[in-house]
Design an enzyme around this catalytic site. Sequence first.
Site, PDB file in Angstrom:
ATOM      1  N   LEU A   6     -88.955 -69.264  -4.092  1.00  0.00           N
ATOM      2  CA  LEU A   6     -89.580 -70.556  -4.402  1.00  0.00           C
ATOM      3  C   LEU A   6     -89.487 -70.806  -5.897  1.00  0.00           C
ATOM      4  O   LEU A   6     -90.086 -70.084  -6.703  1.00  0.00           O
ATOM      5  CB  LEU A   6     -91.040 -70.552  -3.954  1.00  0.00           C
ATOM      6  CG  LEU A   6     -91.271 -70.125  -2.505  1.00  0.00           C
ATOM      7  CD1 LEU A   6     -92.743 -70.301  -2.124  1.00  0.00           C
ATOM      8  CD2 LEU A   6     -90.386 -70.925  -1.550  1.00  0.00           C
ATOM      9  N   GLY A   9     -91.460 -75.180  -8.826  1.00  0.00           N
ATOM     10  CA  GLY A   9     -92.714 -75.537  -9.514  1.00  0.00           C
ATOM     11  C   GLY A   9     -92.485 -76.189 -10.872  1.00  0.00           C
ATOM     12  O   GLY A   9     -91.403 -76.100 -11.453  1.00  0.00           O
ATOM     13  N   GLN A  77     -86.523 -79.496  -3.220  1.00  0.00           N
ATOM     14  CA  GLN A  77     -87.856 -79.967  -2.834  1.00  0.00           C
ATOM     15  C   GLN A  77     -88.174 -81.095  -3.820  1.00  0.00           C
ATOM     16  O   GLN A  77     -88.495 -80.835  -4.980  1.00  0.00           O
ATOM     17  CB  GLN A  77     -88.883 -78.832  -2.952  1.00  0.00           C
ATOM     18  CG  GLN A  77     -90.254 -79.223  -2.450  1.00  0.00           C
ATOM     19  CD  GLN A  77     -91.342 -78.236  -2.833  1.00  0.00           C
ATOM     20  OE1 GLN A  77     -91.221 -77.500  -3.812  1.00  0.00           O
ATOM     21  NE2 GLN A  77     -92.425 -78.232  -2.105  1.00  0.00           N
ATOM     22  N   GLY A  82     -96.164 -78.325  -2.337  1.00  0.00           N
ATOM     23  CA  GLY A  82     -96.816 -77.065  -1.977  1.00  0.00           C
ATOM     24  C   GLY A  82     -95.832 -75.992  -1.530  1.00  0.00           C
ATOM     25  O   GLY A  82     -94.676 -76.274  -1.211  1.00  0.00           O
ATOM     26  N   THR A  83     -96.331 -74.757  -1.498  1.00  0.00           N
ATOM     27  CA  THR A  83     -95.458 -73.623  -1.195  1.00  0.00           C
ATOM     28  C   THR A  83     -94.991 -73.631   0.273  1.00  0.00           C
ATOM     29  O   THR A  83     -93.852 -73.256   0.558  1.00  0.00           O
ATOM     30  CB  THR A  83     -96.175 -72.298  -1.515  1.00  0.00           C
ATOM     31  OG1 THR A  83     -97.491 -72.333  -0.936  1.00  0.00           O
ATOM     32  CG2 THR A  83     -96.309 -72.081  -3.010  1.00  0.00           C
ATOM     33  N   GLY A 135    -105.678 -65.403  -3.502  1.00  0.00           N
ATOM     34  CA  GLY A 135    -105.868 -65.402  -2.055  1.00  0.00           C
ATOM     35  C   GLY A 135    -106.223 -63.969  -1.701  1.00  0.00           C
ATOM     36  O   GLY A 135    -105.508 -63.048  -2.065  1.00  0.00           O
ATOM     37  N   ASN A 160    -103.351 -61.395  -2.309  1.00  0.00           N
ATOM     38  CA  ASN A 160    -102.062 -61.772  -1.745  1.00  0.00           C
ATOM     39  C   ASN A 160    -101.039 -61.816  -2.875  1.00  0.00           C
ATOM     40  O   ASN A 160    -101.237 -62.495  -3.876  1.00  0.00           O
ATOM     41  CB  ASN A 160    -102.192 -63.151  -1.094  1.00  0.00           C
ATOM     42  CG  ASN A 160    -100.859 -63.735  -0.703  1.00  0.00           C
ATOM     43  OD1 ASN A 160     -99.944 -63.008  -0.346  1.00  0.00           O
ATOM     44  ND2 ASN A 160    -100.754 -65.042  -0.782  1.00  0.00           N
ATOM     45  N   HIS A 311     -86.481 -64.000 -42.735  1.00  0.00           N
ATOM     46  CA  HIS A 311     -86.895 -63.238 -43.903  1.00  0.00           C
ATOM     47  C   HIS A 311     -88.400 -63.025 -43.952  1.00  0.00           C
ATOM     48  O   HIS A 311     -89.170 -63.970 -43.761  1.00  0.00           O
ATOM     49  CB  HIS A 311     -86.533 -63.968 -45.211  1.00  0.00           C
ATOM     50  CG  HIS A 311     -85.408 -64.916 -45.107  1.00  0.00           C
ATOM     51  ND1 HIS A 311     -84.129 -64.605 -45.514  1.00  0.00           N
ATOM     52  CD2 HIS A 311     -85.339 -66.179 -44.625  1.00  0.00           C
ATOM     53  CE1 HIS A 311     -83.342 -65.628 -45.296  1.00  0.00           C
ATOM     54  NE2 HIS A 311     -84.054 -66.604 -44.745  1.00  0.00           N
TER      55      HIS A 311
HETATM   56  P1  TTP Z   1     -97.588 -72.192  -8.857  1.00  0.00           P
HETATM   57  O1  TTP Z   1     -97.602 -71.087  -9.872  1.00  0.00           O
HETATM   58  O2  TTP Z   1     -98.815 -72.490  -8.103  1.00  0.00           O
HETATM   59  O3  TTP Z   1     -97.092 -73.535  -9.513  1.00  0.00           O
HETATM   60  P2  TTP Z   1     -96.116 -73.783 -10.715  1.00  0.00           P
HETATM   61  O4  TTP Z   1     -95.045 -72.745 -10.744  1.00  0.00           O
HETATM   62  O5  TTP Z   1     -95.631 -75.193 -10.640  1.00  0.00           O
HETATM   63  O6  TTP Z   1     -97.004 -73.588 -12.028  1.00  0.00           O
HETATM   64  P3  TTP Z   1     -98.228 -74.483 -12.634  1.00  0.00           P
HETATM   65  O7  TTP Z   1     -99.377 -74.300 -11.707  1.00  0.00           O
HETATM   66  O8  TTP Z   1     -98.420 -73.841 -13.978  1.00  0.00           O
HETATM   67  O9  TTP Z   1     -97.766 -75.900 -12.758  1.00  0.00           O
HETATM   68  O10 TTP Z   1     -96.436 -71.914  -7.791  1.00  0.00           O
HETATM   69  C1  TTP Z   1     -96.229 -70.672  -7.180  1.00  0.00           C
HETATM   70  C2  TTP Z   1     -94.764 -70.539  -6.843  1.00  0.00           C
HETATM   71  O11 TTP Z   1     -94.354 -71.474  -5.875  1.00  0.00           O
HETATM   72  C3  TTP Z   1     -93.854 -70.742  -8.021  1.00  0.00           C
HETATM   73  O12 TTP Z   1     -92.804 -69.802  -7.894  1.00  0.00           O
HETATM   74  C4  TTP Z   1     -93.352 -72.159  -7.853  1.00  0.00           C
HETATM   75  C5  TTP Z   1     -93.343 -72.352  -6.361  1.00  0.00           C
HETATM   76  N1  TTP Z   1     -93.652 -73.697  -5.865  1.00  0.00           N
HETATM   77  C6  TTP Z   1     -92.654 -74.442  -5.245  1.00  0.00           C
HETATM   78  O13 TTP Z   1     -91.497 -74.020  -5.151  1.00  0.00           O
HETATM   79  N2  TTP Z   1     -92.972 -75.681  -4.748  1.00  0.00           N
HETATM   80  C7  TTP Z   1     -94.231 -76.205  -4.824  1.00  0.00           C
HETATM   81  O14 TTP Z   1     -94.451 -77.317  -4.346  1.00  0.00           O
HETATM   82  C8  TTP Z   1     -95.247 -75.408  -5.474  1.00  0.00           C
HETATM   83  C9  TTP Z   1     -96.641 -75.928  -5.578  1.00  0.00           C
HETATM   84  C10 TTP Z   1     -94.906 -74.174  -5.973  1.00  0.00           C
END
Ligand code: TTP
Length: 402
Positions: A6, A9, A77, A82-83, A135, A160, A311
């Site tokens: 993923l 982000g 994406q 979201g993840t 989590g 988690n 320097h």
């Molecule tokens: P986060 O660390 O929650 O989000 P982020 O990487 O955008 O950082 P910040 O909160 O500082 O803005 O994300 C966890 C992981 O998931 C990270 O590897 C990015 C990924 N992710 C996605 O690929 N798509 C998404 O929609 C989200 C929310 C996260």
Amino acid sequence: MKAVLLAAGRGTRMRPLTDTRPKPLLPVGGTTLVENAMDACAPYVDGFVLVVGYMSDEVRETVGDEHAGLPVEYVEQEERAGTADAVVRAQNRVGPRFVVANGDAVFSPSVVGSLVEQEGNALSVKRVDDPSGYGVVEVDDGRATDIVEKPDEPPSSLANAGVYVFDRDALDYMRSTDESARGEREITAAIAEMMTDGYGYGVVEHEGEWLDAGYPWDLLEANRAVLRGTERILDGEVEEGATVRGDVVAEEGARLLSGAYVEGSVFVGEGATIGPNAYVRGPTAVGEGAKVGHGVEVKNSVLMRDASVGHLSYVGDSVLGEGINLGAGTVVANLRHDGKNVRARVKEETVDTGRRKFGVVVGDNVKTGVNTSLNAGTRLGVGATTEPGETVTRDRDVEADG
Ligand code: TTP
């Protein structure tokens, strides 16, 4: 089996470093966060699917279509939904079982090995002192039975760790899971729903290194963890009178000049120069073409490509962006007189870095005037400048966080 990373982000907490690059491409010990995560998965998979979004072209360009001899595919994406939504984007690229990992996580390959050995779905956990910000996973008889986001009363000390193996059934839950309070569809919510429906989850504990790089200071930890595994490889030039101690990697075209004292673990990228008369203490990564010049001490830091500290300067516990130039006599403070943890601004709030020693976060192309003092925990935004003799005690030119 494929590994889905993923990497879409926005990385807002990493600002200003992520104003000019996506978080997965942040450098750690001679590689990048996402490539390091891919390396950990590589022994157990036959290909990668990267879910990209923010600055996706940069990720495609840097990682390319092959990594560790395995094919790399990309899916977009478009919205940071979201993840769980990110995993669903990869649904047509994966087989009956697949690995999922955060593209900004640091973990050891053995965890991936243990996950794939489990039957069916499995998640990984890290035992932590204070699980309330994670989590939290409840385990019964070796199986995970519940997962609760940031609970007031954690049911265990098992956080988690964001590295999983899923069966395709999990995709149905990821597709349909409800939005969380922050408006995202999250993997953990989908997993909790599966558990409610009676799905068992195997559990693997991370015994070694594990971290999710969310904040700039996490990058120092990630850099340390990645460099820990290095051995001495001196492909660059080590001039007579330079001293190399411990595990130091000097890539081809790197130069350690007379009077340089380099104490590993240190990575020196292609075309970078240390010295003459400079002291570099690990864990430190000096990016391609960067320069640490005469009378400069650098300790526990990440210097990105073409960063120049020419320097009479001191840099400790800091992250310096690409193309920066610190004027002669620029000094970084990295410790408070009262010995308390250094605090820094993140998303318009002041947060405890959890570190007694932390220096500064310098965005790309910053230039400091001679004799600038930079106070512990300050951030300088992309292209910011300071006057000669200035003392900087507050963030400068860091874009408002959204
Ligand atoms: P986060 O660390 O929650 O989000 P982020 O990487 O955008 O950082 P910040 O909160 O500082 O803005 O994300 C966890 C992981 O998931 C990270 O590897 C990015 C990924 N992710 C996605 O690929 N798509 C998404 O929609 C989200 C929310 C996260």
